[in-house]
Design an enzyme around this catalytic site. Sequence first.
Site, short mmCIF file in Angstrom:
data_model
loop_
_atom_site.label_atom_id
_atom_site.label_comp_id
_atom_site.label_asym_id
_atom_site.label_seq_id
_atom_site.Cartn_x
_atom_site.Cartn_y
_atom_site.Cartn_z
N ALA A 40 0.90 -1.25 0.06
CA ALA A 40 0.05 0.03 -0.15
C ALA A 40 0.87 1.05 -0.07
CB ALA A 40 -0.92 -0.16 1.17
N ASP B 239 9.59 -6.29 -4.86
CA ASP B 239 8.60 -6.94 -4.11
C ASP B 239 8.25 -8.31 -4.63
OD1 ASP B 239 6.23 -8.00 -2.53
OD2 ASP B 239 6.11 -5.69 -2.17
N ARG C 114 -6.91 -0.43 -0.85
CA ARG C 114 -5.92 0.52 -0.34
C ARG C 114 -4.76 0.90 -1.24
NH1 ARG C 114 -5.17 -4.09 2.22
NH2 ARG C 114 -3.31 -4.68 2.73
N LYS D 162 3.08 -8.02 -7.39
CA LYS D 162 2.92 -6.46 -7.11
C LYS D 162 4.04 -5.59 -7.89
CE LYS D 162 1.02 -7.26 -2.51
NZ LYS D 162 1.37 -7.01 -0.97
N ASP E 265 6.40 -3.97 6.18
CA ASP E 265 5.45 -4.23 7.38
C ASP E 265 6.49 -4.74 8.57
OD1 ASP E 265 3.34 -3.47 6.43
OD2 ASP E 265 2.67 -5.49 5.78
N CYS F 242 4.17 -17.60 31.13
CA CYS F 242 3.38 -18.21 32.01
C CYS F 242 2.07 -17.66 31.97
CB CYS F 242 3.80 -18.05 33.36
SG CYS F 242 3.91 -16.30 33.99
#
Length: 1010
Positions: free
Chosen positions: A431, A457, A468, A479, A527, A583
């Site tokens: 995007a 990419d 988007r 892409k 990202d 935990c």
Amino acid sequence: MRRSESPGEIDEGLYSRQLYVLGHEAMRRLAKTAVLVSGMKGLGVEIAKNIILAGVKSVTVHDPGNTQWSDLSSQFFLSESDVGRNRAMASQQHLAELNSYVPVTAYTMELSESFLAAFQVVVLSNSPLEEQLRISDICHGRSICFILADTKGLAGQLFCDFGENFVVDEPSEAEPVCAYIQHISQGMPGVVTCRDGQGHGHGFADGDFVTFSDVEGMSQLNGCKPRAIRVLDEFTLEIGDTGSFAPYQHGGVITQVKVPQLHSYEPLRASLAKPKIKAMDDRGHSLHLAFRALHTFTAEMGRLPRPRVQADAERLLELARGLTTHQELLDERLVRTFAQVSAGELSPMAALLGGLAAQEVLKAASGKFLPLAQWLYFDALECLPEQGTTLLTEESCAPRDSRYDGQIAVFGADFQERLGRQKYLVVGAGAIGCELLKNFAMIGLAAGEGGSVTVTDMDTIERSNLSRQLLFRLRDKLKSETAAAAVRRMNPMTRVTAQPHHVGPDTETLYGDDFFMALDGVTNALDSMQSRAYVDSLCIRYLKPLLDSGTEGTKGHVQVIVPHLTQPFGSPLDLTESAVPLCTLRHFPSTIEHTLQWARDEFDGLFKVPAENVNKFLEDPAFLEVQRTTQDLEWVRSSLQEKPRSWPDCVRWARQRWESLYRHTILNLLHAFPPGHETSPGVPFWAGPKRCPRPLEFDCNNSTHMEYIMAAASLFAQTHRLQVPRDRAAARETLRAMAVPPFQLEVGVRIPVTEEEMEEVPVGVDEEQLAALKQELAECRQALLEVGYGSTHLMEPIHFEKDDDSNGHVDFIMAASNLRAANYGIAPADWHKSKRVAGRIVPAIATTTAAVAGLACLELYKLVWGHQNLGSYCNSFLQLAEPLLARFHPLSPLATYKYGQETWSCWHRIEVPGIGAHGEDLTLQELLDQLQGVHGLPVRTVLCGVTILYASFWAKQKREEQLTRRLTQLVGSPPGAAWPPPRILVLDLVCEDQQDDDILPPVHVWLPYG
């Protein structure tokens, strides 16, 4: 299937990332909203593009004017062949292709009151003041939300009027705050003492509304109507009258409730004279007056001020002075500079203001998030040449009938040529990458002789990308290649190359020394924090500027990294995740996020890891010889023993797993820590974030119980490559007929309560047991070989895939998580939240992406100019939900290296030529001599990565032999290698007199390759 094709339903495959920002109800409201966007220059098309991608009901684009050359520097859906053609008509088809759910029509006539009545939101982006006032009055009178947006050169304005009774249903983007109660007093007012799950302050603010759950004693508060609070300090707050309630005993959670807010807005006519400006300061006030004066100037002269014409700038300033009685608040230098660039049309400014304005449209349509109240002004005049460098003149900024005329009006023709020569790498074509590339095409980056843009990419285009990313269509595949082709259509002069690779350690032969040394800069559109940090390390190595951008929902950031001037990449605090203690996940979950993470781990532990280990065991004869844990080998044995032959076998396995997880495990935990257990006298163990669990009883009629059985049994069958019908009725019959083994208490098992105790748990190995297990498995494999096991015994590891709604992965995780939530009294999650958390999906929306890309490209202007003043650059953080836009100067680099009393930043390196005094390749001995003689470094050890090239502790003969070797012999490419040898050899040193806290800068040796 989680997506309905019925009319009126939300296409969740398309809008999945945006749904996590807005939610289903807001999306349904968008789909009922008709929007008019007037003005189809760069800003108008940005706004239209963003709201079409978002999925409003319909968009009408309006513009009575024809395309001019200056439009092409920011209007990405216009081309040179459109000059002289109506802007709205030329843009309509391109906009319509963005989203098949949103009809787009073009309109070129006057905006009458009857025409405006058909819309719920009206946006003006290129109108004279008289038109703005007329339409604002109509909209205010008819309760039509009105938005005014404009950019002039390096300045922009935004105004919102949503009427006198506008309801904001959900003002904030943040998840509701919750805290664990320690005490509640009786009185007027009652005082709550509470902490968050990590023992920190409660996190509430004055005026928040809250409700309560799980309170014992003062149970009247549980499920009460929202109560307003007053914060006393970080651990206490007042909640109103509790005097008539029963005394508080223990436990309880206090949770924020988002209450709708009623807002009232003034029309434009009233707001002009007394504006409410976001982050009101002298600069905003001056820009407000400058824009008002600009309308007067345009009406008076019939044109905008000419670039760099002093008389026009002085006239605009004179008009601005006449609009205020507070001359001391008017920044005259700002107004003059504004006038000199106001004829400009810049793509980054259109992208930024277009993202901000489009988000306000979505707020108006949905009632989601807090609208702007009421004015916002922005300028980036620091993008102009630094003082004393380049002198811009009327001649250099004059129009040339070029597609870049709108940009030349601001920066001049010489700068345009400089932009064309740039060589940039764009890492990621998602995007943000698409928005960056679109801006690059508009501004002419790499559109001249010698310029180049490389976009990398390796991903393919998924349907969820289309809501988007303006460069992709459903038919497209890869892409990087699709983005590059779309950019070339926008500006055929752009020299862009697509490469279907990622940038990482394993592609350094593709993106090596020669590639990076030729670049002028890099932009990150990734990202992964790890990948972004890796690209940053390359920029440090090669001394290249980096523009790093990221988004999450309506939040976004831009960080500009300049060699020697700024600190390197650092992850913004708001975009990082903190790890949940192990935990907590295993024994003491307190939120649905904890149970979802537990279920995600359970998925891999049941359907991925065991299958991988079984396949290695069957295919690799050395599997048992490698050090393995007892648990790994037990998984292999149980997987071989549990191999199902029918659907009932899979159902029985799932039922036994259910009993173990949701009943037996909980009974063992309660045996160790009974409900009344105390950590010390009077201090209950089950308090605060520790919720006391309860075991579940299996019920075939409980939908969640059956969802778990069906999902787990189906995945179990798949991992064993068993093709059987997933029959729910048959599963019920099997469940009713089977006998579940009774509970057996685990004796002598210690349950760790803290992370420290988790680390203290002994990991001892029973060697005798391990040897017996290996022997058993060796005999098992031999038996399988003798009968010729073939591929039938191989298993199918299932890798979690979030974007295939039919594979049952999210179904399993939702059921597994919600059952564990039921154990601990935690509210369950729906399918969409389960998918987001388990899939680690980052919420995303086109508005934020556009704004962030615009901010990044404003910093690009400064990099191309070569600004040397730290104060010229700006890092940015924005949150469109509020709306908030914060810009701040980068920090100077810190000392990273130290030797003796001298320190250096991360940008420093010791550079050594790779050719010796006699013109031959440098030997290791000559390198050490240079380091000693020139840099005063008595070297003890030389390392290249993890390889030791020299060490003073080696035997004398080995040292002497190594010192005579040439560096090119030590590190050159092997004969016949497909990749070129390195140009730069990076070495790390250890010196004889080096102290423990000394870290030397790396040595960069420039090797003599062509």
